[in-house]
Design a protein around this motif. Structure first.
Motif, PDB file in Angstrom:
ATOM      1  N   MET A  76       0.845  -1.202   0.000  1.00 60.50           N
ATOM      2  CA  MET A  76       0.000   0.000   0.000  1.00 60.50           C
ATOM      3  C   MET A  76       0.877   1.248   0.000  1.00 60.50           C
ATOM      4  SD  MET A  76      -3.332  -0.785   0.204  1.00 60.50           S
ATOM      5  CE  MET A  76      -4.244   0.436   1.160  1.00 60.50           C
ATOM      6  N   VAL A  77       0.398   2.296  -0.672  1.00 64.88           N
ATOM      7  CA  VAL A  77       1.037   3.608  -0.579  1.00 64.88           C
ATOM      8  C   VAL A  77      -0.035   4.634  -0.247  1.00 64.88           C
ATOM      9  CG1 VAL A  77       2.859   3.004  -2.225  1.00 64.88           C
ATOM     10  CG2 VAL A  77       0.791   4.135  -3.054  1.00 64.88           C
ATOM     11  N   ARG A  78       0.328   5.571   0.606  1.00 75.77           N
ATOM     12  CA  ARG A  78      -0.585   6.689   0.863  1.00 75.77           C
ATOM     13  C   ARG A  78      -0.281   7.767  -0.159  1.00 75.77           C
ATOM     14  NH1 ARG A  78      -0.323  11.085   4.159  1.00 75.77           N
ATOM     15  NH2 ARG A  78       1.624  10.331   5.099  1.00 75.77           N
ATOM     16  N   VAL A  79      -1.327   8.278  -0.781  1.00 74.88           N
ATOM     17  CA  VAL A  79      -1.174   9.155  -1.936  1.00 74.88           C
ATOM     18  C   VAL A  79      -1.384  10.611  -1.528  1.00 74.88           C
ATOM     19  CG1 VAL A  79      -2.059   9.666  -4.246  1.00 74.88           C
ATOM     20  CG2 VAL A  79      -2.001   7.304  -3.442  1.00 74.88           C
ATOM     21  N   LYS A  80      -0.496  11.487  -2.019  1.00 75.31           N
ATOM     22  CA  LYS A  80      -0.664  12.922  -1.756  1.00 75.31           C
ATOM     23  C   LYS A  80      -1.033  13.698  -3.013  1.00 75.31           C
ATOM     24  CE  LYS A  80       4.293  14.046  -2.208  1.00 75.31           C
ATOM     25  NZ  LYS A  80       5.458  14.658  -1.538  1.00 75.31           N
ATOM     26  N   PRO A 125      -8.523  10.208   2.836  1.00 74.90           N
ATOM     27  CA  PRO A 125      -7.480   9.245   2.455  1.00 74.90           C
ATOM     28  C   PRO A 125      -7.680   8.619   1.075  1.00 74.90           C
ATOM     29  CG  PRO A 125      -8.978   8.264   4.057  1.00 74.90           C
ATOM     30  CD  PRO A 125      -9.358   9.714   3.953  1.00 74.90           C
ATOM     31  N   VAL A 126      -6.583   8.541   0.354  1.00 75.26           N
ATOM     32  CA  VAL A 126      -6.522   7.827  -0.918  1.00 75.26           C
ATOM     33  C   VAL A 126      -5.275   6.944  -0.875  1.00 75.26           C
ATOM     34  CG1 VAL A 126      -6.244   8.001  -3.426  1.00 75.26           C
ATOM     35  CG2 VAL A 126      -7.711   9.636  -2.214  1.00 75.26           C
ATOM     36  N   TYR A 127      -5.448   5.684  -1.248  1.00 78.31           N
ATOM     37  CA  TYR A 127      -4.353   4.729  -1.208  1.00 78.31           C
ATOM     38  C   TYR A 127      -4.159   4.087  -2.579  1.00 78.31           C
ATOM     39  CZ  TYR A 127      -5.172   5.034   3.832  1.00 78.31           C
ATOM     40  OH  TYR A 127      -5.335   5.496   5.117  1.00 78.31           O
ATOM     41  N   GLY A 128      -2.916   3.815  -2.895  1.00 75.24           N
ATOM     42  CA  GLY A 128      -2.598   2.989  -4.047  1.00 75.24           C
ATOM     43  C   GLY A 128      -2.288   1.591  -3.561  1.00 75.24           C
ATOM     44  N   PHE A 129      -2.769   0.591  -4.277  1.00 76.91           N
ATOM     45  CA  PHE A 129      -2.566  -0.793  -3.870  1.00 76.91           C
ATOM     46  C   PHE A 129      -1.803  -1.549  -4.952  1.00 76.91           C
ATOM     47  CE2 PHE A 129      -3.965  -5.262  -3.872  1.00 76.91           C
ATOM     48  CZ  PHE A 129      -3.539  -5.638  -2.611  1.00 76.91           C
ATOM     49  N   ARG A 130      -0.627  -2.045  -4.601  1.00 71.88           N
ATOM     50  CA  ARG A 130       0.158  -2.855  -5.534  1.00 71.88           C
ATOM     51  C   ARG A 130      -0.400  -4.282  -5.509  1.00 71.88           C
ATOM     52  NH1 ARG A 130       4.738   0.064  -3.026  1.00 71.88           N
ATOM     53  NH2 ARG A 130       5.766   1.384  -4.587  1.00 71.88           N
ATOM     54  N   PHE A 131      -1.189  -4.611  -6.504  1.00 73.32           N
ATOM     55  CA  PHE A 131      -1.824  -5.927  -6.546  1.00 73.32           C
ATOM     56  C   PHE A 131      -0.812  -6.995  -6.952  1.00 73.32           C
ATOM     57  CE2 PHE A 131      -2.230  -3.914 -10.640  1.00 73.32           C
ATOM     58  CZ  PHE A 131      -1.882  -4.912 -11.537  1.00 73.32           C
ATOM     59  N   ARG A 132      -1.141  -8.224  -6.622  1.00 70.06           N
ATOM     60  CA  ARG A 132      -0.315  -9.367  -7.009  1.00 70.06           C
ATOM     61  C   ARG A 132      -0.976 -10.034  -8.216  1.00 70.06           C
ATOM     62  NH1 ARG A 132      -1.353  -9.269  -1.860  1.00 70.06           N
ATOM     63  NH2 ARG A 132      -2.882 -10.962  -2.005  1.00 70.06           N
TER      64      ARG A 132
END
Length: 297
Positions: free
Chosen positions: A184-188, A245-252
């Motif tokens: 996960m990344v928190r997005v700015k 909050p907005v998150y990016g999710f690195r899927f597998r």
């Protein structure tokens, strides 16, 4: 308290011009990878993630999509009479219960954000998922199901993301990362199709989203963004500006861009080789083909 996500929007109003002449008479979403249309891959992924209500944003010439999800009594009767139970069971996976699926029209091609906005009355005040059928993702656990697990921990808005070559950033919405937490990344910030030298990262948004109802309120302003279109990326970025909050999710998994001919062909080969009933014969053919090309060179 986080609300459960049970609704998904499928923006399928595009003309599919990159696949002409095939898409002159059939929707692009009906094109098949091996023996299953693109739309079926999207529906199966949504079902695996717990989606119960399916909202299609369509346009003129998309009636074949509606027919695809209808019961086919004559075909079913024929298969039953011939004892083709395996095909009959396969066919049942394409049927949708009455009331589970809804269609709304996008009258003009004003962008992905506008397409999502067209479904606002059906979403009401609930969180929702968005699935782009062009992005087919091969994964042990379906991508949207992975994202649901992440959403259940974080809430907020969650977008699927993957690293792309720096020179390709101008083809995607790109994340500006505030904190990298691994998967996960928190997005700015988010930038739609930046020039390679101006991209804040190489982490790109691809066609899976879990979004809060506030996104619809942002889209309601109908602000034009990149290309003069109403961009979903801009509506999500507005939430960041508000401190939500907005998150990016690195899927597998492996993503295939089936909106391009090369990506569609790559997916066809990969899915064909993954099939037990096709792998040996198809693999032998590909090996022979490569050997002939090598010899010719």
């Amino acid at each position: 308290m986080k609300r459960k996500v049970t609704k998904a929007i499928f923006p399928v109003a595009g003309l599919g011009t990159r696949f002409l002449p095939a898409t002159k008479s059939i929707p692009k979403e009906i094109l098949t990878l091996v023996d299953k249309p693109l739309i079926q891959y999207a529906i199966d992924e949504a079902r695996a993630a717990g989606i119960k209500e399916f909202i299609f944003v369509t346009s003129r010439g998309k009636s074949a999509l509606e027919d695809y999800f209808d019961d086919a009594p004559e075909l079913e009767a024929s298969l039953r009479k011939k004892g083709k139970t395996e095909l009959l069971e396969m066919l049942k996976t394409t049927n949708m219960d009455s009331g589970a699926i809804a269609y709304v029209r996008q009258n003009r091609p004003l962008g992905l954000g506008h397409a999502v906005w067209c479904a606002r009355k059906l979403v009401a005040n609930e969180p929702f998922a968005v699935i782009l059928t062009d992005d087919v993702i091969a994964a042990e656990k379906p991508c949207l199901a992975q994202m649901m697990d992440a959403y259940n921990e974080t809430g907020g808005n969650v977008v699927a993301a993957m690293e792309v070559p720096q020179e390709r950033t101008s083809s995607y919405g790109i994340l500006d990362i505030a904190e990298d937490m691994g998967s996960m990344v928190r997005v700015k910030g988010m930038v739609e199709k930046p020039k390679a030298e101006e991209a804040p990262s190489n982490l790109a948004v691809i066609g899976r989203y879990i979004l809060t109802p506030q996104i619809m309120q942002n889209l309601n302003k109908k602000k034009e963004g990149a290309g003069g279109e109403i961009q979903l990326t801009d509506a999500i970025a507005e939430e960041i500006e508000k401190g939500n909050p907005v998150y990016g999710f690195r899927f597998r998994g492996q993503r295939y861009d089936c909106g391009s001919k090369a990506g569609f062909l790559q997916a066809t080969v990969a899915f064909g080789l993954a099939r037990d009933d096709l792998r040996e014969e198809f693999g032998d053919y590909l090996n022979d083909l490569m050997a002939m090309r090598t010899a010719a060179e």
